[in-house]
Motif scaffolding. Structure first.
Motif, short mmCIF file in Angstrom:
data_model
loop_
_atom_site.label_atom_id
_atom_site.label_comp_id
_atom_site.label_asym_id
_atom_site.label_seq_id
_atom_site.Cartn_x
_atom_site.Cartn_y
_atom_site.Cartn_z
N GLU A 119 4.37 13.04 -0.16
CA GLU A 119 5.65 13.36 0.47
C GLU A 119 6.71 12.34 0.07
OE1 GLU A 119 5.06 13.57 4.65
OE2 GLU A 119 3.68 15.29 4.55
N GLY A 120 7.90 12.82 -0.24
CA GLY A 120 9.02 11.96 -0.61
C GLY A 120 10.20 12.18 0.30
N LYS A 121 10.97 11.13 0.54
CA LYS A 121 12.14 11.21 1.41
C LYS A 121 13.31 10.48 0.77
CE LYS A 121 12.38 8.68 5.16
NZ LYS A 121 12.20 8.19 6.56
N TYR A 122 14.45 11.17 0.68
CA TYR A 122 15.69 10.56 0.18
C TYR A 122 16.71 10.51 1.31
CZ TYR A 122 20.25 10.14 -2.03
OH TYR A 122 21.52 9.74 -2.35
N PRO A 143 21.76 4.05 -0.63
CA PRO A 143 20.76 5.12 -0.49
C PRO A 143 19.37 4.62 -0.90
CG PRO A 143 22.06 5.47 -2.46
CD PRO A 143 22.70 4.33 -1.73
N TYR A 144 18.34 5.34 -0.48
CA TYR A 144 16.98 4.96 -0.86
C TYR A 144 16.08 6.18 -0.92
CZ TYR A 144 15.98 5.10 4.20
OH TYR A 144 15.84 5.48 5.51
N PHE A 145 14.98 6.01 -1.66
CA PHE A 145 13.97 7.06 -1.78
C PHE A 145 12.60 6.41 -1.65
CE2 PHE A 145 10.83 9.29 -4.42
CZ PHE A 145 10.88 10.56 -3.85
N ILE A 146 11.75 6.96 -0.79
CA ILE A 146 10.41 6.44 -0.62
C ILE A 146 9.40 7.57 -0.76
CG2 ILE A 146 11.03 4.43 0.78
CD1 ILE A 146 10.28 5.99 3.25
N LEU A 147 8.19 7.21 -1.21
CA LEU A 147 7.13 8.17 -1.46
C LEU A 147 5.89 7.72 -0.71
CD1 LEU A 147 6.96 10.71 -3.31
CD2 LEU A 147 5.90 9.24 -5.04
N ASN A 148 5.25 8.66 0.00
CA ASN A 148 4.04 8.37 0.78
C ASN A 148 2.89 9.25 0.31
OD1 ASN A 148 5.57 6.60 2.43
ND2 ASN A 148 6.17 8.30 3.74
N LEU A 149 1.69 8.68 0.29
CA LEU A 149 0.50 9.39 -0.16
C LEU A 149 -0.58 9.32 0.91
CD1 LEU A 149 -1.21 10.79 -2.42
CD2 LEU A 149 -1.85 8.47 -3.16
N GLY A 150 -1.24 10.44 1.17
CA GLY A 150 -2.34 10.48 2.12
C GLY A 150 -3.55 11.17 1.52
#
Length: 213
Positions: A119-122, A143-150
């Protein structure tokens, strides 16, 4: 006001909204560190949202789902006001801590007892409040963008009362991005404004083991 559409594994929606507020709350902190809430001018929040989700079913070597949503939110003061506690605010001035654009995207994968999510969030840039006055200043956090992995795996046990054991591994901020989720506009000894920020969490890895009875 909005519409929805659904057809088998596809779900989509779109909406528009507007919210009008009178006497917008303003939080002010004095020199002794005590905070108080006062009534400010009127404000308006308006924007739109788009969302789509699709279940692709079985493709190649597993089951796939994907989603994406976008939101636009413009928040401004509708009236000008001037006070001894909050200073001057002009009509049309943006409210603080309200990003105009946000995007979320994600992919879910499942194969048998194994599952994975990416999942990514901007979050776009946003104005910040003055630290003591509680009203927006001229500075913004970038601004920022983060990516999460499960990742998850369920192992059948069938021993005694234990039915299975679930193993999970989560990695937040997978790309180890340096970002600021929140900030304030402060002033130094010489009267120069600067950005005081809260750093976002760096890459964070954690896991769990859960036994099911």
């Amino acid at each position: 006001m909005g519409v929805r559409y659904a057809n088998q594994g596809l779900h989509a929606s779109a909406d528009l909204y507007r919210e009008d507020f009178k006497n917008t709350f303003i939080n002010v902190t004095n020199a002794q560190g005590l905070s108080a809430t006062f009534n400010g001018g009127s404000s308006r929040y308006e924007g739109g949202e788009l969302s789509i989700e699709n279940n692709f079913g079985h493709l190649l070597f597993g089951d796939w789902k994907a989603f994406a949503n976008y939101s636009y939110n413009q928040a401004v003061f509708e009236s000008s006001f001037n006070s001894s506690y909050a200073g001057t605010v002009e009509a049309g001035q943006p409210l603080a801590n309200i990003p105009k654009n946000m995007i979320n995207v994600g992919v879910d994968f499942a194969r048998g007892r194994f599952g994975a999510q990416l999942e990514g969030k901007y979050v776009s840039s946003q104005y910040v409040n003055q630290q003591l006055a509680g009203t927006p200043g001229s500075l913004q956090i970038p601004p920022y963008f983060i990516l999460n992995l499960g990742l998850q795996d369920t192992i059948p046990v069938g021993y005694g009362y234990i039915k299975n054991v679930k193993l999970t591994l989560d990695i937040d901020n997978l790309l180890n991005r340096h970002y600021y989720p929140r900030g304030f506009e402060d002033t130094d000894y010489f009267g120069n404004n600067y950005l005081s920020v809260l750093n976002g969490m760096p890459r964070y890895v954690f896991g769990s083991i859960t036994a099911r009875f």
